[in-house]
Motif scaffolding. Structure first.
Motif, PDB file in Angstrom:
ATOM      1  N   LYS A 233      10.557  -0.067   5.583  1.00  0.00           N
ATOM      2  CA  LYS A 233       9.690   0.524   4.712  1.00  0.00           C
ATOM      3  C   LYS A 233       9.618  -0.184   3.389  1.00  0.00           C
ATOM      4  CE  LYS A 233       9.063   5.047   2.233  1.00  0.00           C
ATOM      5  NZ  LYS A 233       8.998   4.405   0.847  1.00  0.00           N
ATOM      6  N   GLU A 234      10.659  -0.834   2.844  1.00  0.00           N
ATOM      7  CA  GLU A 234      10.826  -1.621   1.913  1.00  0.00           C
ATOM      8  C   GLU A 234       9.883  -2.881   1.847  1.00  0.00           C
ATOM      9  OE1 GLU A 234      13.841  -4.720  -0.548  1.00  0.00           O
ATOM     10  OE2 GLU A 234      14.603  -3.406   1.019  1.00  0.00           O
ATOM     11  N   VAL A 235       9.712  -3.330   2.947  1.00  0.00           N
ATOM     12  CA  VAL A 235       8.865  -4.775   3.345  1.00  0.00           C
ATOM     13  C   VAL A 235       7.240  -4.064   3.214  1.00  0.00           C
ATOM     14  CG1 VAL A 235       7.847  -6.328   4.919  1.00  0.00           C
ATOM     15  CG2 VAL A 235      10.325  -5.702   4.674  1.00  0.00           C
ATOM     16  N   GLU A 236       7.215  -2.822   3.754  1.00  0.00           N
ATOM     17  CA  GLU A 236       5.678  -2.302   3.749  1.00  0.00           C
ATOM     18  C   GLU A 236       5.332  -2.132   2.266  1.00  0.00           C
ATOM     19  OE1 GLU A 236       6.562   0.960   6.348  1.00  0.00           O
ATOM     20  OE2 GLU A 236       6.422  -0.325   8.246  1.00  0.00           O
ATOM     21  N   ASP A 237       6.289  -1.234   1.612  1.00  0.00           N
ATOM     22  CA  ASP A 237       5.841  -1.036   0.123  1.00  0.00           C
ATOM     23  C   ASP A 237       5.679  -2.280  -0.561  1.00  0.00           C
ATOM     24  OD1 ASP A 237       6.156   1.598   1.127  1.00  0.00           O
ATOM     25  OD2 ASP A 237       8.202   1.880  -0.191  1.00  0.00           O
ATOM     26  N   CYS A 238       6.498  -3.309  -0.419  1.00  0.00           N
ATOM     27  CA  CYS A 238       6.246  -4.485  -1.115  1.00  0.00           C
ATOM     28  C   CYS A 238       4.953  -5.090  -0.877  1.00  0.00           C
ATOM     29  CB  CYS A 238       7.402  -5.634  -0.855  1.00  0.00           C
ATOM     30  SG  CYS A 238       7.575  -6.964  -1.799  1.00  0.00           S
TER      31      CYS A 238
END
Length: 446
Positions: A233-238
């Protein structure tokens, strides 16, 4: 001058036999090999360097096991984080010090000699600053000083709840600083009895670009640690925020070099791995916590193929053990690669290869030596020759047995700056520190 004699020592030049180590002023004054013992020498079978633990949140030792109840929906890092926030909001400075001391005793008894304390529990329960802005950091330093654990104190800069400078959440109120208050906190930390003080922008979620660069500039030559790419999710949000993956964005926008430790970096692509290796940054892997949180598995063979660097940390401190971290590091790679002896250097034993990598990476990330040689800090560990796992083992096979075949701890003694803080497998202040911990936990869990 104190003198130790060991049948086998893993020195900076490899295994050596019949070794006399003379300790003075917290350092190894002389190192002699292939010599006989002399009267008065303290004798041991095996001595190896103490391993650096490059990533810890000491206060989370108090909540170990409290987040293992399934909810109504799928559990993840994010649901675990809610439990952690609630626990963090209850803790006062005395309780933090007691929990940190317990965690640090366990680290020393496990064979860790230095810790990178990624410390973000800064303020009072309502978010107000203590009269001493470094009150909580001072309790971390006190716990390290009491136990004898080497400390790389990493005060965390935390300002936002998500990418793009989003306002922090109420549950994060104890973590939050402005750049001005963080500068004051950092200056206070530099007055504390810590061997090294670095900086730690919490994550790309928690800082803006300008804040990240400002905090990195405050470090000067000291270590810089950051959480990154731990969760999908961190990757997607970034990507949604910047159009770039987290590590790619960091490498393009920050002065990443040997000072930096990228903690977790679990979800990276081939280009990002090559960039980390080229920058000579250390990847901070925390296999037990990453497994506990369901983070995923870092593609370690790809990093090693580029000559990259890594170390290990205990992170949430749900379980503290050198063998636990290093064995799970290798086993997780075996499961994803469907192969054996994945972390290796030529035909060297896997235990030796993992230990060498982790010692070097931990030393780089924490500002320590991680080596036994003349002039180095006298920070090392003796192994119990009577432990069943070590029977009929020698040299690298001792490391393989410790990491992969020991049920229970094989650490016999630990010396920090020449002071023996663990003897016969027990920390010299274990009972007193454990009694205080029990009292604190009774209060926190009531």
């Amino acid at each position: 001058m104190q003198t130790l004699y060991a049948a086998r020592v893993l020195t900076a030049d490899g295994w050596r036999s019949s070794v006399r180590l003379q300790l003075q002023g917290g350092r190894i004054a002389t190192l002699q090999t292939e010599v006989p013992a002399e009267p008065g020498d303290e004798r041991h079978a095996v001595i190896v360097p103490a391993l650096g633990n490059l990533h810890s949140h000491a206060f989370q030792r108090g909540m170990a096991g409290l987040a293992e109840i399934a909810g109504d929906t799928a559990d993840s890092f994010w649901s675990w984080r809610d439990v952690m926030y609630r626990f963090a909001l209850r803790m006062n400075p005395d309780q933090l010090e007691a929990i940190a001391a317990q965690a640090y005793v366990e680290m020393l008894e496990a064979g860790f000699g230095r810790v990178g304390e990624f410390h973000y529990l800064h303020h009072d329960a309502d978010g107000a600053h203590y009269a001493d802005i470094g009150e909580m950091a001072g309790r971390i330093a006190a716990a390290a000083e009491t136990t004898g654990l080497g400390l790389c104190l990493l005060p965390v800069f935390y300002a936002h709840s998500s990418f793009g400078g989003a306002a922090p959440g109420n549950a994060q109120r104890r973590f939050i600083n402005s750049l001005d208050s963080y500068q004051r906190l950092l200056e206070r930390c530099r007055q504390l009895p810590a061997s090294t003080v670095g900086v730690a922008p919490h994550s790309l979620r928690a800082v803006t670009k300008d804040e990240l660069l400002a905090v990195a500039d405050m470090a000067a030559s000291a270590p810089i640690h950051i959480h990154i790419a731990e969760q999908t999710k961190e990757v997607e949000d970034c990507i949604a925020w910047s159009g770039r993956r987290p590590v790619a964005w960091l490498l393009e926008n920050a002065p990443v070099d040997e000072r930096w430790c990228l903690v977790h970096a679990t979800h990276v692509d081939a280009q990002e791995i090559a960039g980390i290796a080229e920058a000579k940054a250390v990847v901070g892997l925390c296999p037990v916590t990453e497994a506990n949180l369901g983070d995923g598995v870092f593609p370690l063979p790809d990093l090693l193929s580029h000559g990259g660097r890594f170390g290990v940390g205990t992170d949430s401190n749900v379980h503290i053990g050198v063998a636990a971290e290093l064995s799970l590091l290798e086993y997780s790679q075996r499961l994803t690669q469907r192969a054996r002896n994945v972390v290796k250097r030529g035909r060297q034993s896997t235990g030796r290869a993992i230990m060498d990598f982790a010692l070097a990476g931990g030393a780089q990330a924490l500002g320590g030596a991680g080596r036994i040689e003349q002039g180095a800090a006298a920070d090392f560990v003796s192994l119990d020759p009577q432990h069943p796992a070590l029977c009929s083992r020698d040299n690298d096979a001792l490391l393989d047995a410790w990491i992969f075949a020991s049920a229970g701890n094989v650490v016999d003694g630990v010396w920090m700056a020449g002071r023996k803080v663990v003897t016969a497998g027990r920390h010299i202040a274990r009972d007193r520190i454990r009694d205080r911990f029990r009292t604190v936990m009774k209060d926190l869990c009531s």
